[in-house]
Motif scaffolding. Structure first.
Motif, mmCIF file in Angstrom:
data_model
loop_
_atom_site.group_PDB
_atom_site.id
_atom_site.type_symbol
_atom_site.label_atom_id
_atom_site.label_comp_id
_atom_site.label_asym_id
_atom_site.label_seq_id
_atom_site.Cartn_x
_atom_site.Cartn_y
_atom_site.Cartn_z
ATOM 1 N N ASP A 53 11.383 -44.244 29.340
ATOM 2 C CA ASP A 53 12.270 -43.299 30.009
ATOM 3 C C ASP A 53 12.455 -42.043 29.167
ATOM 4 O O ASP A 53 11.833 -41.880 28.126
ATOM 5 N N GLY A 54 13.323 -41.165 29.635
ATOM 6 C CA GLY A 54 13.537 -39.889 28.979
ATOM 7 C C GLY A 54 14.097 -40.004 27.575
ATOM 8 O O GLY A 54 13.952 -39.078 26.769
ATOM 9 N N ASN A 55 14.745 -41.138 27.277
ATOM 10 C CA ASN A 55 15.275 -41.365 25.928
ATOM 11 C C ASN A 55 14.275 -42.077 25.028
ATOM 12 O O ASN A 55 14.595 -42.362 23.872
ATOM 13 N N GLY A 56 13.109 -42.378 25.573
ATOM 14 C CA GLY A 56 12.099 -43.086 24.792
ATOM 15 C C GLY A 56 12.272 -44.591 24.796
ATOM 16 O O GLY A 56 11.586 -45.301 24.061
ATOM 17 N N ILE A 57 13.172 -45.080 25.630
ATOM 18 C CA ILE A 57 13.387 -46.524 25.731
ATOM 19 C C ILE A 57 12.262 -47.132 26.543
ATOM 20 O O ILE A 57 11.921 -46.647 27.616
ATOM 21 N N THR A 58 11.677 -48.204 26.012
ATOM 22 C CA THR A 58 10.504 -48.806 26.629
ATOM 23 C C THR A 58 10.802 -50.188 27.191
ATOM 24 O O THR A 58 11.768 -50.846 26.802
ATOM 25 N N ASP A 59 9.949 -50.604 28.103
ATOM 26 C CA ASP A 59 10.019 -51.939 28.670
ATOM 27 C C ASP A 59 8.597 -52.389 28.934
ATOM 28 O O ASP A 59 7.739 -51.573 29.293
ATOM 29 N N TYR A 60 8.354 -53.684 28.759
ATOM 30 C CA TYR A 60 6.998 -54.211 28.868
ATOM 31 C C TYR A 60 6.966 -55.477 29.713
ATOM 32 O O TYR A 60 7.909 -56.263 29.744
ATOM 33 N N ARG A 61 5.845 -55.661 30.329
ATOM 34 C CA ARG A 61 5.562 -56.925 30.976
ATOM 35 C C ARG A 61 5.461 -57.982 29.870
ATOM 36 O O ARG A 61 4.927 -57.711 28.790
ATOM 37 N N VAL A 62 5.969 -59.172 30.139
ATOM 38 C CA VAL A 62 6.017 -60.206 29.109
ATOM 39 C C VAL A 62 4.636 -60.487 28.531
ATOM 40 O O VAL A 62 4.478 -60.631 27.307
ATOM 41 N N SER A 63 3.629 -60.518 29.374
ATOM 42 C CA SER A 63 2.294 -60.912 28.922
ATOM 43 C C SER A 63 1.630 -59.891 27.998
ATOM 44 O O SER A 63 0.622 -60.202 27.362
ATOM 45 N N VAL A 64 2.186 -58.676 27.914
ATOM 46 C CA VAL A 64 1.579 -57.655 27.051
ATOM 47 C C VAL A 64 2.448 -57.299 25.851
ATOM 48 O O VAL A 64 2.032 -56.517 24.991
ATOM 49 N N LYS A 65 3.644 -57.862 25.793
ATOM 50 C CA LYS A 65 4.547 -57.554 24.672
ATOM 51 C C LYS A 65 3.891 -57.936 23.348
ATOM 52 O O LYS A 65 3.311 -59.016 23.215
ATOM 53 N N GLY A 66 4.001 -57.029 22.385
ATOM 54 C CA GLY A 66 3.396 -57.276 21.080
ATOM 55 C C GLY A 66 1.941 -56.865 20.999
ATOM 56 O O GLY A 66 1.374 -56.795 19.893
ATOM 57 N N ARG A 67 1.324 -56.586 22.140
ATOM 58 C CA ARG A 67 -0.091 -56.176 22.155
ATOM 59 C C ARG A 67 -0.254 -54.726 22.627
ATOM 60 O O ARG A 67 -1.132 -54.016 22.152
ATOM 61 N N PHE A 68 0.570 -54.312 23.586
ATOM 62 C CA PHE A 68 0.489 -52.964 24.156
ATOM 63 C C PHE A 68 1.665 -52.126 23.689
ATOM 64 O O PHE A 68 2.769 -52.642 23.500
ATOM 65 N N THR A 69 1.417 -50.824 23.525
ATOM 66 C CA THR A 69 2.480 -49.895 23.153
ATOM 67 C C THR A 69 2.385 -48.647 24.013
ATOM 68 O O THR A 69 1.342 -47.993 24.052
ATOM 69 N N ILE A 70 3.491 -48.322 24.697
ATOM 70 C CA ILE A 70 3.554 -47.112 25.500
ATOM 71 C C ILE A 70 4.227 -46.022 24.673
ATOM 72 O O ILE A 70 5.179 -46.290 23.928
ATOM 73 N N SER A 71 3.729 -44.803 24.785
ATOM 74 C CA SER A 71 4.319 -43.694 24.046
ATOM 75 C C SER A 71 4.039 -42.396 24.797
ATOM 76 O O SER A 71 3.237 -42.368 25.731
ATOM 77 N N LYS A 72 4.705 -41.337 24.373
ATOM 78 C CA LYS A 72 4.532 -40.049 25.029
ATOM 79 C C LYS A 72 4.518 -38.935 24.005
ATOM 80 O O LYS A 72 5.140 -39.039 22.947
ATOM 81 N N ASP A 73 3.792 -37.889 24.312
ATOM 82 C CA ASP A 73 3.777 -36.672 23.511
ATOM 83 C C ASP A 73 4.283 -35.566 24.417
ATOM 84 O O ASP A 73 3.553 -35.075 25.279
ATOM 85 N N THR A 74 5.554 -35.198 24.235
ATOM 86 C CA THR A 74 6.148 -34.221 25.131
ATOM 87 C C THR A 74 5.508 -32.843 24.980
ATOM 88 O O THR A 74 5.419 -32.098 25.943
ATOM 89 N N ALA A 75 5.047 -32.507 23.797
ATOM 90 C CA ALA A 75 4.416 -31.203 23.584
ATOM 91 C C ALA A 75 3.129 -31.092 24.388
ATOM 92 O O ALA A 75 2.776 -30.018 24.872
ATOM 93 N N LYS A 76 2.408 -32.203 24.507
ATOM 94 C CA LYS A 76 1.153 -32.208 25.253
ATOM 95 C C LYS A 76 1.334 -32.689 26.691
ATOM 96 O O LYS A 76 0.361 -32.733 27.446
ATOM 97 N N ASN A 77 2.555 -33.066 27.042
ATOM 98 C CA ASN A 77 2.817 -33.602 28.379
ATOM 99 C C ASN A 77 1.862 -34.746 28.714
ATOM 100 O O ASN A 77 1.276 -34.800 29.808
ATOM 101 N N THR A 78 1.719 -35.644 27.771
ATOM 102 C CA THR A 78 0.758 -36.734 27.901
ATOM 103 C C THR A 78 1.408 -38.067 27.578
ATOM 104 O O THR A 78 2.194 -38.171 26.637
ATOM 105 N N LEU A 79 1.073 -39.053 28.381
ATOM 106 C CA LEU A 79 1.544 -40.426 28.213
ATOM 107 C C LEU A 79 0.386 -41.255 27.693
ATOM 108 O O LEU A 79 -0.774 -41.015 28.074
#
Length: 124
Positions: A53-79
């Motif tokens: 979300d806009g505060n950088g708070i993340t949520d994951y599907r249980v099966s991918v927790k610990g393996r996948f990481t979501i992040s964003k670069d606001t300067a590049k407008n890229t997820l």
């Protein structure tokens, strides 16, 4: 709003991939937003993988927790979605999605904006 994914490919189990999603006409700086990654395998419903979300708070599907990481670069407008320790069951078309509904969570119906998808194939 246009979302363009890239970074998919074919890897062996245990490998890594990083997906990117460039956003056009949608700002990552808005407090009230949520971005997400979803995936859909043949014959299966689309499922939520990870959201941020806009505060950088993340949520994951249980099966991918610990393996996948979501992040964003606001300067590049890229997820991004960093995927490590990939498994054959991770094989799917991965979609980037955007919403101005902070409470959209991992539910696909909460996202009105979608990319075209990028294929991820994990072989055993």
């Amino acid at each position: 709003v246009q979302l363009v994914e890239s970074g998919g490919g074919s890897v062996q189990a245990g490998g890594s991939l990083r997906l990117s999603c460039a956003a056009f006409g949608y700002t990552y700086n808005d407090y009230y937003y949520r971005m997400g990654w979803f995936r859909q395998a043949p014959g299966k419903e689309r499922e939520g993988v990870a959201t941020i979300d806009g505060n950088g708070i993340t949520d994951y599907r249980v099966s991918v927790k610990g393996r996948f990481t979501i992040s964003k670069d606001t300067a590049k407008n890229t997820l991004y979605l960093q995927m490590n320790s990939l498994k054959p069951e991770d094989t799917a078309t991965y979609y980037c999605a955007a919403s101005y509904n902070l409470w959209a969570g991992l539910v696909a119906s909460g996202y009105p904006y979608w990319g075209q998808g990028t294929q991820v194939t994990v072989s055993s």
